[in-house]
Design a protein around this motif. Sequence first.
Motif, PDB file in Angstrom:
ATOM      1  N   MET A   1       0.192   7.198  -0.822  1.00 42.41           N
ATOM      2  CA  MET A   1       0.388   6.050   0.047  1.00 42.41           C
ATOM      3  C   MET A   1       0.210   4.773  -0.764  1.00 42.41           C
ATOM      4  O   MET A   1      -0.666   4.687  -1.591  1.00 42.41           O
ATOM      5  CB  MET A   1      -0.639   6.090   1.156  1.00 42.41           C
ATOM      6  N   GLU A   2       1.021   3.803  -0.489  1.00 44.57           N
ATOM      7  CA  GLU A   2       0.941   2.543  -1.206  1.00 44.57           C
ATOM      8  C   GLU A   2       0.222   1.516  -0.357  1.00 44.57           C
ATOM      9  O   GLU A   2       0.270   1.560   0.860  1.00 44.57           O
ATOM     10  CB  GLU A   2       2.349   2.056  -1.540  1.00 44.57           C
ATOM     11  N   MET A   3      -0.449   0.590  -1.016  1.00 44.00           N
ATOM     12  CA  MET A   3      -1.172  -0.451  -0.284  1.00 44.00           C
ATOM     13  C   MET A   3      -0.235  -1.336   0.525  1.00 44.00           C
ATOM     14  O   MET A   3      -0.663  -2.007   1.429  1.00 44.00           O
ATOM     15  CB  MET A   3      -1.972  -1.329  -1.248  1.00 44.00           C
ATOM     16  N   ASN A   4       1.034  -1.352   0.189  1.00 44.45           N
ATOM     17  CA  ASN A   4       1.928  -2.205   0.967  1.00 44.45           C
ATOM     18  C   ASN A   4       2.395  -1.525   2.251  1.00 44.45           C
ATOM     19  O   ASN A   4       3.121  -2.109   3.018  1.00 44.45           O
ATOM     20  CB  ASN A   4       3.115  -2.689   0.133  1.00 44.45           C
ATOM     21  N   GLU A   5       1.949  -0.265   2.485  1.00 42.57           N
ATOM     22  CA  GLU A   5       2.241   0.375   3.763  1.00 42.57           C
ATOM     23  C   GLU A   5       1.384  -0.286   4.833  1.00 42.57           C
ATOM     24  O   GLU A   5       0.211  -0.575   4.624  1.00 42.57           O
ATOM     25  CB  GLU A   5       1.929   1.870   3.696  1.00 42.57           C
ATOM     26  N   ASP A   6       1.969  -0.520   6.008  1.00 47.24           N
ATOM     27  CA  ASP A   6       1.229  -1.168   7.091  1.00 47.24           C
ATOM     28  C   ASP A   6       0.096  -0.270   7.557  1.00 47.24           C
ATOM     29  O   ASP A   6       0.282   0.939   7.726  1.00 47.24           O
ATOM     30  CB  ASP A   6       2.164  -1.479   8.265  1.00 47.24           C
ATOM     31  N   MET A   7      -1.099  -0.857   7.739  1.00 47.62           N
ATOM     32  CA  MET A   7      -2.265  -0.106   8.173  1.00 47.62           C
ATOM     33  C   MET A   7      -3.329  -1.059   8.684  1.00 47.62           C
ATOM     34  O   MET A   7      -3.235  -2.273   8.512  1.00 47.62           O
ATOM     35  CB  MET A   7      -2.820   0.739   7.029  1.00 47.62           C
ATOM     36  N   VAL A   8      -4.341  -0.485   9.318  1.00 50.57           N
ATOM     37  CA  VAL A   8      -5.514  -1.221   9.779  1.00 50.57           C
ATOM     38  C   VAL A   8      -6.702  -0.635   9.036  1.00 50.57           C
ATOM     39  O   VAL A   8      -6.780   0.583   8.845  1.00 50.57           O
ATOM     40  CB  VAL A   8      -5.708  -1.051  11.308  1.00 50.57           C
ATOM     41  N   MET A   9      -7.630  -1.482   8.578  1.00 52.88           N
ATOM     42  CA  MET A   9      -8.769  -0.980   7.812  1.00 52.88           C
ATOM     43  C   MET A   9     -10.038  -1.746   8.128  1.00 52.88           C
ATOM     44  O   MET A   9      -9.985  -2.887   8.608  1.00 52.88           O
ATOM     45  CB  MET A   9      -8.478  -1.062   6.318  1.00 52.88           C
ATOM     46  N   MET A  15     -12.439  -5.922  10.669  1.00 51.96           N
ATOM     47  CA  MET A  15     -11.174  -5.207  10.818  1.00 51.96           C
ATOM     48  C   MET A  15     -10.065  -6.054  10.200  1.00 51.96           C
ATOM     49  O   MET A  15      -9.918  -7.240  10.508  1.00 51.96           O
ATOM     50  CB  MET A  15     -10.885  -4.922  12.295  1.00 51.96           C
ATOM     51  N   MET A  16      -9.311  -5.431   9.325  1.00 46.63           N
ATOM     52  CA  MET A  16      -8.236  -6.100   8.612  1.00 46.63           C
ATOM     53  C   MET A  16      -6.935  -5.344   8.854  1.00 46.63           C
ATOM     54  O   MET A  16      -6.937  -4.139   9.106  1.00 46.63           O
ATOM     55  CB  MET A  16      -8.533  -6.135   7.112  1.00 46.63           C
ATOM     56  N   VAL A  17      -5.816  -6.059   8.754  1.00 42.76           N
ATOM     57  CA  VAL A  17      -4.485  -5.482   8.929  1.00 42.76           C
ATOM     58  C   VAL A  17      -3.684  -5.743   7.663  1.00 42.76           C
ATOM     59  O   VAL A  17      -3.716  -6.849   7.117  1.00 42.76           O
ATOM     60  CB  VAL A  17      -3.756  -6.114  10.142  1.00 42.76           C
ATOM     61  N   VAL A  18      -2.992  -4.716   7.183  1.00 40.00           N
ATOM     62  CA  VAL A  18      -2.038  -4.889   6.090  1.00 40.00           C
ATOM     63  C   VAL A  18      -0.659  -4.795   6.715  1.00 40.00           C
ATOM     64  O   VAL A  18      -0.309  -3.786   7.333  1.00 40.00           O
ATOM     65  CB  VAL A  18      -2.193  -3.799   5.004  1.00 40.00           C
ATOM     66  N   ARG A  19       0.114  -5.882   6.597  1.00 37.50           N
ATOM     67  CA  ARG A  19       1.491  -5.923   7.100  1.00 37.50           C
ATOM     68  C   ARG A  19       2.380  -6.433   5.987  1.00 37.50           C
ATOM     69  O   ARG A  19       2.139  -7.502   5.441  1.00 37.50           O
ATOM     70  CB  ARG A  19       1.605  -6.868   8.292  1.00 37.50           C
ATOM     71  N   ASP A  20       3.387  -5.663   5.655  1.00 33.16           N
ATOM     72  CA  ASP A  20       4.333  -6.038   4.593  1.00 33.16           C
ATOM     73  C   ASP A  20       3.598  -6.412   3.310  1.00 33.16           C
ATOM     74  O   ASP A  20       3.964  -7.366   2.625  1.00 33.16           O
ATOM     75  CB  ASP A  20       5.222  -7.198   5.052  1.00 33.16           C
ATOM     76  N   GLY A  21       2.513  -5.667   3.012  1.00 37.59           N
ATOM     77  CA  GLY A  21       1.759  -5.889   1.782  1.00 37.59           C
ATOM     78  C   GLY A  21       0.770  -7.040   1.848  1.00 37.59           C
ATOM     79  O   GLY A  21       0.062  -7.295   0.888  1.00 37.59           O
ATOM     80  N   GLU A  22       0.710  -7.754   2.962  1.00 39.76           N
ATOM     81  CA  GLU A  22      -0.187  -8.909   3.110  1.00 39.76           C
ATOM     82  C   GLU A  22      -1.412  -8.518   3.938  1.00 39.76           C
ATOM     83  O   GLU A  22      -1.290  -7.975   5.028  1.00 39.76           O
ATOM     84  CB  GLU A  22       0.555 -10.059   3.793  1.00 39.76           C
ATOM     85  N   VAL A  38      -6.577   0.777  18.493  1.00 41.81           N
ATOM     86  CA  VAL A  38      -7.623   0.316  17.579  1.00 41.81           C
ATOM     87  C   VAL A  38      -8.078  -1.047  18.079  1.00 41.81           C
ATOM     88  O   VAL A  38      -7.255  -1.942  18.285  1.00 41.81           O
ATOM     89  CB  VAL A  38      -7.106   0.206  16.129  1.00 41.81           C
ATOM     90  N   THR A  39      -9.397  -1.182  18.284  1.00 45.49           N
ATOM     91  CA  THR A  39      -9.921  -2.445  18.801  1.00 45.49           C
ATOM     92  C   THR A  39     -10.503  -3.287  17.671  1.00 45.49           C
ATOM     93  O   THR A  39     -10.723  -2.800  16.562  1.00 45.49           O
ATOM     94  CB  THR A  39     -11.008  -2.199  19.870  1.00 45.49           C
ATOM     95  N   MET A  40     -10.764  -4.528  17.984  1.00 39.49           N
ATOM     96  CA  MET A  40     -11.258  -5.475  16.984  1.00 39.49           C
ATOM     97  C   MET A  40     -12.640  -5.104  16.456  1.00 39.49           C
ATOM     98  O   MET A  40     -13.018  -5.525  15.370  1.00 39.49           O
ATOM     99  CB  MET A  40     -11.283  -6.887  17.563  1.00 39.49           C
TER     100      MET A  40
END
Length: 99
Positions: A1-9, A15-22, A38-40
């Motif tokens: 999996m690449e870090m630029n894949e959209d995810m929540v961490m 709580m952080m969101v990765v969207r389009d690598g950002e 997923v809640t805040m």
Amino acid sequence: MEMNEDMVMMRDGRMMVVRDGELMEMEEDMTLLDGTRVTMDGTIMMTDGTTRTMMEGEAITMDGELMDMEAVEDEDMDDMEDTEDMEEMEDMETNDDIS
């Protein structure tokens, strides 16, 4: 999996969101593609009704796949090393062509 894949961490207790690598801070509760919520505060409500709280360093993809960010970062480092090795080999081939 690449870090630029959209995810929540969960990172540094937030709580952080990765969207389009950002990477950005999560601003509202989210429903993932598989119906998981997923809640805040890091609570994950699975589609089967079970709940759990995300731990520091965990991530969940938009498909609902839970993972440890350390494993993702290790994989990204391996990918970077592979890319660097390929670039070195290409440079060596270029130097051979010049000689």
